[in-house]
Every structure is written in structure tokens, then in C-alpha cells.
Design a protein around this motif. Structure first.
Motif, PDB file in Angstrom:
ATOM      1  N   THR A   1     106.208  56.437  87.576  1.00 46.66           N
ATOM      2  CA  THR A   1     105.730  56.487  88.947  1.00 46.66           C
ATOM      3  C   THR A   1     105.475  55.056  89.418  1.00 46.66           C
ATOM      4  N   SER A   2     105.766  54.770  90.661  1.00 48.90           N
ATOM      5  CA  SER A   2     106.227  55.626  91.711  1.00 48.90           C
ATOM      6  C   SER A   2     107.609  55.126  92.153  1.00 48.90           C
ATOM      7  N   PRO A   3     108.574  56.021  92.306  1.00 52.49           N
ATOM      8  CA  PRO A   3     109.911  55.610  92.725  1.00 52.49           C
ATOM      9  C   PRO A   3     110.045  55.603  94.252  1.00 52.49           C
ATOM     10  N   HIS A   4     111.134  55.051  94.732  1.00 51.14           N
ATOM     11  CA  HIS A   4     111.458  55.051  96.162  1.00 51.14           C
ATOM     12  C   HIS A   4     112.781  55.786  96.344  1.00 51.14           C
ATOM     13  N   PRO A   5     112.870  56.686  97.325  1.00 56.00           N
ATOM     14  CA  PRO A   5     114.110  57.455  97.513  1.00 56.00           C
ATOM     15  C   PRO A   5     115.348  56.583  97.692  1.00 56.00           C
TER      16      PRO A   5
ATOM     17  N   GLN B   1     109.358  66.000  84.849  1.00 57.01           N
ATOM     18  CA  GLN B   1     108.578  65.984  86.086  1.00 57.01           C
ATOM     19  C   GLN B   1     108.995  64.751  86.866  1.00 57.01           C
ATOM     20  N   ILE B   2     109.321  64.951  88.136  1.00 60.94           N
ATOM     21  CA  ILE B   2     109.788  63.847  88.973  1.00 60.94           C
ATOM     22  C   ILE B   2     108.838  63.674  90.156  1.00 60.94           C
ATOM     23  N   HIS B   3     108.322  62.470  90.303  1.00 56.55           N
ATOM     24  CA  HIS B   3     107.525  62.129  91.482  1.00 56.55           C
ATOM     25  C   HIS B   3     108.501  61.527  92.488  1.00 56.55           C
TER      26      HIS B   3
ATOM     27  N   ALA C   1     112.902  70.892  86.017  1.00 57.23           N
ATOM     28  CA  ALA C   1     111.914  69.867  86.359  1.00 57.23           C
ATOM     29  C   ALA C   1     111.001  70.312  87.492  1.00 57.23           C
ATOM     30  N   THR C   2     109.735  69.929  87.402  1.00 57.78           N
ATOM     31  CA  THR C   2     108.822  70.077  88.520  1.00 57.78           C
ATOM     32  C   THR C   2     108.959  68.830  89.396  1.00 57.78           C
TER      33      THR C   2
ATOM     34  N   ASP D   1     104.627  62.661  97.877  1.00 58.15           N
ATOM     35  CA  ASP D   1     103.556  62.084  98.698  1.00 58.15           C
ATOM     36  C   ASP D   1     103.911  62.316 100.160  1.00 58.15           C
ATOM     37  N   ILE D   2     102.905  62.661 100.969  1.00 60.67           N
ATOM     38  CA  ILE D   2     103.119  62.896 102.395  1.00 60.67           C
ATOM     39  C   ILE D   2     101.957  62.304 103.181  1.00 60.67           C
TER      40      ILE D   2
END
Length: 441
Positions: free
Chosen positions: A232-236, A256-258, A295-296, A300-301
């Protein structure tokens, strides 16, 4: 005292290590301390308010005893300037190796006070990473892989508190991960402001993030101990499908992917300077679901960003309905000094932000409950982390970081990976029954 994100928590472990090496002894309460400080977080106003409350109290204590105060962590230049008038020692995290010398200037004798000065900001962060952390946990650890951010999202102050992106040498990262895994640590989280842009600042002289994960995965196959690695934390913008293929390939890479969304509206994303579209995010999500169906997905919003309309909030709700996240960290927007959006009028009222927060929270809960109920009857691996709030129960999380509790008073299970059969489900948690217990517990 540590405020803020997991990166600050990781930084605090290195601060503790430096203080130990300098001859400091940890005390149980603030009142007993002669040297006390905070790792701050300028990203959130509430965290900064806590800083002012603490230093006001500590400075009053100076009338009655000798006390040296310090502050570090994520600090905006404007906050740092004010802190210089309130704290005895103010330093950035890359300056941590210089802390013993700073202590010496306040008459606190220590064996490390003559450490050499670094020559540049890059040298500073390299020295910082070489500080061996004093891990808070015996089974969970955080490993920083890069520092800083080049994205400049308009709502975010991190580029101004952490600076530009600098990647840590991969050999150091892999060595730290191997040592932790061989010592029996069960979860290891790779940390960075933009983990999946790892290596891009090295112009081909360092491996990229997918290659780093591949090496960690290969390491997992060599080590007998079972452990899970997250990030964590990645950027799209930097999320590539080869990352998903590598996670699917290796058992030790946590499923699990954030994957931060921030907004489901195209115009809001442009105003946020996210540099990705909803359609591009959707394309990556479809690849994720296809390659890693087990994967779950967490996200973030931000609600109530400047000029966000009810219709734009509805677009975000629709995206949440489409992707059915397992968890969403929803935050009400608040302007931060230093961020570009601080110059704009905060047009959404607090009352409307609370309403929008409630709308998205309800949408999230609807999907988490459906997913969790479908887990009933399944056997899952669980890392036991702590005593549950319910007496007589322990709690932990699955490989997908879903919270689950079970009835047991066996403290030897804490820090172990066990198997539970899911017996009940709520919106944000599961309950299970013991299936297998490792021999060491």
C-alpha cells in the motif's frame, strides 16, 4: 506519539531504534519522560490539532522539570515553521540519523552524537533506510520501499511533506523482507506513497514494482515459514496487469488489493488531478477480477470535494455498486494548506458531506454483507492478531484482510496462522470456529 498513516507507524520503529542506540530508555508514561516527541501528520487537520494540544501541555511541564521535546513525521513547510517556535528539536524523517547529534546539542550525552552529516536529500533518505527498525510487533511488519510522491493530486499535501519520489535499493528491501520471513513474521506490508511507481525514478537502473513482487514471491517459495506480503498504497495510473499475474502466481503474496478510486466521476477526477479516468480504472478492475477472482479489493474515496454535485456523488455510488468493494475508506474532504485545492473555496457544506458519507457507507455495507454471507461454511486461513472486544474471543484477519473472530482464550494462538470455518457474517466482520491449530500454539 505517532499520528497518521502506516508509513508514519513504520517511521516510528526506526526512531525507536535510533533512540535505543543513543542510550535512551523507554518509560511507561509521558509524565516520566525527559525526552518526548511526536511523529506528526500534516495531511489531516485533526492530527495537527492534536500536536498543538500535546505541546501546550508539555511546555507547561518545563516549569517543573528538565524536558526536551521533538517533532518529526509528515510536516508542511508552514507547519514546520510554527513548530520551530514550539518544539526544541524539529527534524524531517530523512534527517533521523542526525537526531543523536541534535540530542548532544541539548546536553543529552550519547555514543552516536558525532555521526557524519549527509551531503544531499537523497543521501539523507538512504541513511534513514539503513536504520534498522525496532519492530513494534513480533509477527506483523512494515517495510518502506519508496518515499515521496510525484503525482500532485490537488487535494493532497504529501508531495509537500515527503518530497519527490525516491526508490529504496531493491537489495535492501529484499534483505529486510527475507530476515523478517525467516524470523517467523506472518505479514509484511511494502509501504510507499506510490508503491507501484517503484523504480521509475531510477531510469532503468533498478527493477520495477512487478519485478520486486516477483522476487518476493520467489523468496516465499524458498522459505519454509508461511507468511503473507501486502502493499500500500498504489496509484491507478501505474497499476499494470503483470502485477496481478505475479500475485496469482505466488502463495505468499496476499490476495488483497488496495486500489484507490477517490471519485467515480470523470470531472471530479480531472479536478483532483488524478490523471486516470473512470473507464481506465474500470478496465484495470476487470483485469483484476479475471486474473485474481479470489482477491478482496479495498479502496479510498473522498466525498464533498470542491464543487462536487449530488449527481457526481451518485456517479461514485454507481461505481461502488458496480465493483462491490470489500472495504472503502471514505473520507470527508477538508482543505489542507500546501495542497492546490486549498486555494479554492470549500463549496460543499459539512452537513452535505455527512449525508454523502452516509450514502456511500450504506452502499458499501450492502455489498460487504452479501460477500461476507457467501463466506459462511467456507474454511479460511486466518492470522490471529489480538483479543476481540467480545470477552472470550480472539480476532484476526483472513488472507484477504477480512476481519474475523472466534471463541478461544488460548493466547498462544496470537501471531499464528490457523484455519477457521466461517459460521456467521456481519457487514464488516466474520465469525468462525477453529478447524486446525499449528503445533507451536
Amino acid at each position: 506519539m505517532t499520528l497518521g498513516c502506516q508509513m508514519n507507524m513504520s517511521d516510528s520503529e526506526r526512531v525507536a531504534s535510533v533512540l535505543d542506540a543513543a542510550g535512551c530508555e523507554k518509560v511507561e508514561t509521558e509524565e516520566e519522560a525527559n525526552f518526548i516527541g511526536i511523529l506528526a501528520c500534516s495531511v489531516r487537520q485533526k492530527a495537527i490539532d492534536k500536536v498543538y494540544n500535546k505541546i501546550a501541555k508539555w511546555n507547561k511541564w518545563k516549569d517543573k522539570k528538565n524536558l526536551v521535546t521533538f517533532i518529526s513525521g509528515c510536516m508542511l513547510p508552514s507547519d514546520k515553521e510554527r513548530f520551530l517556535k514550539l518544539f526544541d528539536i524539529v527534524f524531517t524523517m530523512p534527517e533521523l540519523p542526525q537526531l543523536p547529534r541534535m540530542l548532544g546539542e541539548y546536553g543529552i550525552a550519547n555514543p552516536l552524537s558525532l555521526i557524519a552529516e549527509p551531503q544531499s536529500p537523497v543521501d539523507e533518505i538512504k541513511l534513514f533506510w539503513k536504520v534498522k527498525p525496532k519492530y513494534d510487533s513480533k509477527f506483523e511488519a512494515f517495510v518502506p520501499i519508496q518515499n515521496g510522491c510525484n503525482k500532485y493530486c490537488t487535494y493532497c499535501a504529501v508531495p509537500y511533506t515527503r518530497g519527490r519520489e525516491i526508490s529504496r535499493p531493491s537489495d535492501e528491501i529484499l534483505q529486510e523482507v527475507r530476515e523478517l520471513a525467516e524470523k517467523g513474521y506472518k505479514t509484511i506490508t511494502l509501504l510507499g506513497q506510490n508503491v507501484n511507481s517503484y523504480g521509475l525514478d531510477k531510469n532503468g537502473h533498478e527493477i520495477n514494482f512487478a519485478q520486486l513482487l516477483e522476487k518476493v514471491g520467489q523468496m516465499g517459495e524458498e522459505i519454509d515459514n508461511e507468511f503473507w506480503v501486502y502493499f500500500t498504497s498504489p496509484h491507478p495510473r501505474d497499476m499494470t496487469t503483470d502485477i496481478f499475474h505475479i500475485i496469482a502466481k505466488y502463495e505468499c503474496l496476499g490476495k488483497q488489493i488496495h486500489f484507490p478510486l477517490q471519485s467515480g466521476d470523470e470531472k471530479v477526477l480531472i479536478k483532483m488531478n488524478r490523471n486516470h479516468s473512470v473507464s481506465k480504472y474500470r478496465e484495470t478492475m476487470h483485469a483484476l477480477r479475471e486474473i485474481l477472482p479470489q482477491a478482496t479489493v479495498f479502496t479510498d474515496i473522498i466525498v464533498g470535494f470542491t464543487d462536487e454535485t449530488d449527481e457526481q456523488l451518485e456517479n461514485t455510488r454507481k461505481v461502488m455498486e458496480e465493483f462491490k468493494y470489500n472495504m472503502a475508506y471514505i473520507a470527508m474532504y477538508s482543505p489542507r494548506p500546501g495542497a492546490a485545492s486549498y486555494r479554492w473555496k470549500d463549496t460543499v457544506s459539512l452537513e452535505d458531506k455527512k449525508k454523502r458519507y452516509a450514502i456511500l457507507s450504506e452502499e458499501l455495507a450492502k455489498h460487504t454483507l452479501t460477500y461476507n454471507r457467501a463466506m459462511i461454511g467456507k474454511t479460511v486461513k486466518v492470522l490471529v492478531r489480538e483479543h476481540d472486544r467480545k470477552e472470550g474471543y480472539l480476532s484476526g484477519h483472513t488472507d484477504g484482510k477480512l476481519v474475523i473472530r472466534f471463541q478461544s482464550d488460548n493466547e498462544a494462538l496470537i501471531g499464528q496462522i490457523i484455519e477457521l470455518k466461517v459460521s456467521a457474517a456481519a457487514k464488516f466482520s466474520l465469525e468462525g470456529e477453529l478447524v486446525t491449530v499449528p503445533a507451536e500454539a
